[in-house]
Design a protein around this motif. Sequence first.
Motif, PDB file in Angstrom:
ATOM      1  N   LYS A 102       1.084  -1.419  -0.044  1.00 41.40           N
ATOM      2  CA  LYS A 102       0.038  -0.199  -0.007  1.00 41.40           C
ATOM      3  C   LYS A 102       0.996   1.587  -0.324  1.00 41.40           C
ATOM      4  O   LYS A 102       0.496   2.554   0.980  1.00 41.40           O
ATOM      5  N   THR A 103       1.814   1.320  -0.531  1.00 42.28           N
ATOM      6  CA  THR A 103       2.666   2.238  -1.252  1.00 42.28           C
ATOM      7  C   THR A 103       2.532   3.510  -2.489  1.00 42.28           C
ATOM      8  O   THR A 103       2.605   4.318  -2.374  1.00 42.28           O
ATOM      9  N   PHE A 104       2.327   2.024  -3.462  1.00 43.05           N
ATOM     10  CA  PHE A 104       2.203   3.039  -4.653  1.00 43.05           C
ATOM     11  C   PHE A 104       0.572   3.045  -5.276  1.00 43.05           C
ATOM     12  O   PHE A 104       0.904   1.770  -4.921  1.00 43.05           O
ATOM     13  N   ASN A 105      -0.079   3.940  -5.894  1.00 39.59           N
ATOM     14  CA  ASN A 105      -0.617   3.418  -7.126  1.00 39.59           C
ATOM     15  C   ASN A 105      -0.109   3.376  -8.533  1.00 39.59           C
ATOM     16  O   ASN A 105       0.274   4.455  -8.752  1.00 39.59           O
ATOM     17  N   ILE A 106      -0.374   2.637  -9.284  1.00 34.80           N
ATOM     18  CA  ILE A 106      -0.020   2.067 -10.285  1.00 34.80           C
ATOM     19  C   ILE A 106      -0.950   3.928 -11.428  1.00 34.80           C
ATOM     20  O   ILE A 106      -1.984   3.218 -11.975  1.00 34.80           O
ATOM     21  N   ALA A 107      -0.464   4.550 -11.949  1.00 39.59           N
ATOM     22  CA  ALA A 107      -1.049   5.045 -12.650  1.00 39.59           C
ATOM     23  C   ALA A 107      -1.264   4.889 -14.347  1.00 39.59           C
ATOM     24  O   ALA A 107      -2.193   4.812 -14.662  1.00 39.59           O
ATOM     25  N   PHE A 108      -0.261   3.940 -14.400  1.00 40.37           N
ATOM     26  CA  PHE A 108      -0.126   4.144 -16.027  1.00 40.37           C
ATOM     27  C   PHE A 108       1.405   2.867 -15.857  1.00 40.37           C
ATOM     28  O   PHE A 108       2.065   2.624 -14.886  1.00 40.37           O
ATOM     29  N   SER A 109       1.154   2.125 -17.156  1.00 38.80           N
ATOM     30  CA  SER A 109       2.179   1.279 -17.458  1.00 38.80           C
ATOM     31  C   SER A 109       2.409   1.085 -18.992  1.00 38.80           C
ATOM     32  O   SER A 109       1.598   0.486 -18.924  1.00 38.80           O
ATOM     33  N   VAL A 110       3.453   1.726 -19.227  1.00 35.29           N
ATOM     34  CA  VAL A 110       3.211   0.864 -20.558  1.00 35.29           C
ATOM     35  C   VAL A 110       4.847   0.714 -21.357  1.00 35.29           C
ATOM     36  O   VAL A 110       5.647   1.071 -20.195  1.00 35.29           O
ATOM     37  N   PRO A 111       4.825   0.310 -22.681  1.00 32.46           N
ATOM     38  CA  PRO A 111       6.586  -0.303 -22.553  1.00 32.46           C
ATOM     39  C   PRO A 111       7.682   0.897 -22.979  1.00 32.46           C
ATOM     40  O   PRO A 111       8.812   0.803 -23.116  1.00 32.46           O
ATOM     41  N   ASP A 112       7.244   1.877 -23.774  1.00 33.81           N
ATOM     42  CA  ASP A 112       8.163   2.998 -24.085  1.00 33.81           C
ATOM     43  C   ASP A 112       7.970   4.094 -23.972  1.00 33.81           C
ATOM     44  O   ASP A 112       6.695   4.975 -23.664  1.00 33.81           O
ATOM     45  N   VAL A 113       8.661   5.236 -23.580  1.00 34.97           N
ATOM     46  CA  VAL A 113       8.472   6.718 -23.567  1.00 34.97           C
ATOM     47  C   VAL A 113       7.300   6.787 -24.922  1.00 34.97           C
ATOM     48  O   VAL A 113       6.489   7.725 -23.948  1.00 34.97           O
ATOM     49  N   SER A 114       7.029   6.564 -25.906  1.00 30.80           N
ATOM     50  CA  SER A 114       6.470   7.264 -27.013  1.00 30.80           C
ATOM     51  C   SER A 114       5.312   7.211 -26.327  1.00 30.80           C
ATOM     52  O   SER A 114       4.015   8.134 -27.001  1.00 30.80           O
ATOM     53  N   ASP A 115       4.743   6.067 -25.685  1.00 28.50           N
ATOM     54  CA  ASP A 115       3.872   5.637 -25.083  1.00 28.50           C
ATOM     55  C   ASP A 115       3.191   6.235 -24.163  1.00 28.50           C
ATOM     56  O   ASP A 115       1.555   6.708 -24.111  1.00 28.50           O
ATOM     57  N   ALA A 116       3.859   6.583 -23.373  1.00 35.95           N
ATOM     58  CA  ALA A 116       3.720   7.830 -21.951  1.00 35.95           C
ATOM     59  C   ALA A 116       3.501   9.286 -22.708  1.00 35.95           C
ATOM     60  O   ALA A 116       2.224   9.746 -22.179  1.00 35.95           O
TER      61      ALA A 116
END
Length: 206
Positions: free
Chosen positions: A25-39
Amino acid sequence: MKNIGLIEDDSVLVNAYSKYFKITKTFNIAFSVPDVSDALNLAIADPHIILLDINLRSGSGIDGIKALAQHFPKSSIVILSSLEDAKLTRLALENGAVGYLLKSSSLAYITESLLKLDEGGIPFSPVTISHLMQGGAPTLTEPDTAGLTKRELELIKLLSEGLANKTAAHRLNVTYFTINQHLKNIYKKLKINSKSELIAWYLNKS
């Protein structure tokens, strides 16, 4: 709970991080993507922290730090890599990362290091801290010091070694408030806005 973004193309690692953060319960995953361009294509609120791998399909994650900082200006970007290289550590900071953690570190260590960001800490694995001081600490003389006082230079050296603000305050025998005032003065003199910029300035003097 703070939001965190993952830029990592290894799905096994992503699942491990996600499960650990959820359990602790430390962090909530806002997003997970495989590359910078996706972010960069995401239209979401800035996460508190972005964990960025270096070896990505489009090349080095370090090359994407500045673009990520522009797209997520309120996020702290931390490299999380398997590569132990002093040049990469320095380059990451010079490009705007606030820390460099190794995947070989335990999940508990990674989490603890990230949580210390709120205390003015800089997340580094022990090996990457040593990378910062390879070649020895720079000897600064006028005009290199940009008008910084001896105490301000002492503080910069301690922060560059990975010490958090509170620890540096104890080492210098001053209050936490005094450390923050010193940092404000230092940032003004050097015309910078962050601790990562400060450390990059210091390393460039070595």
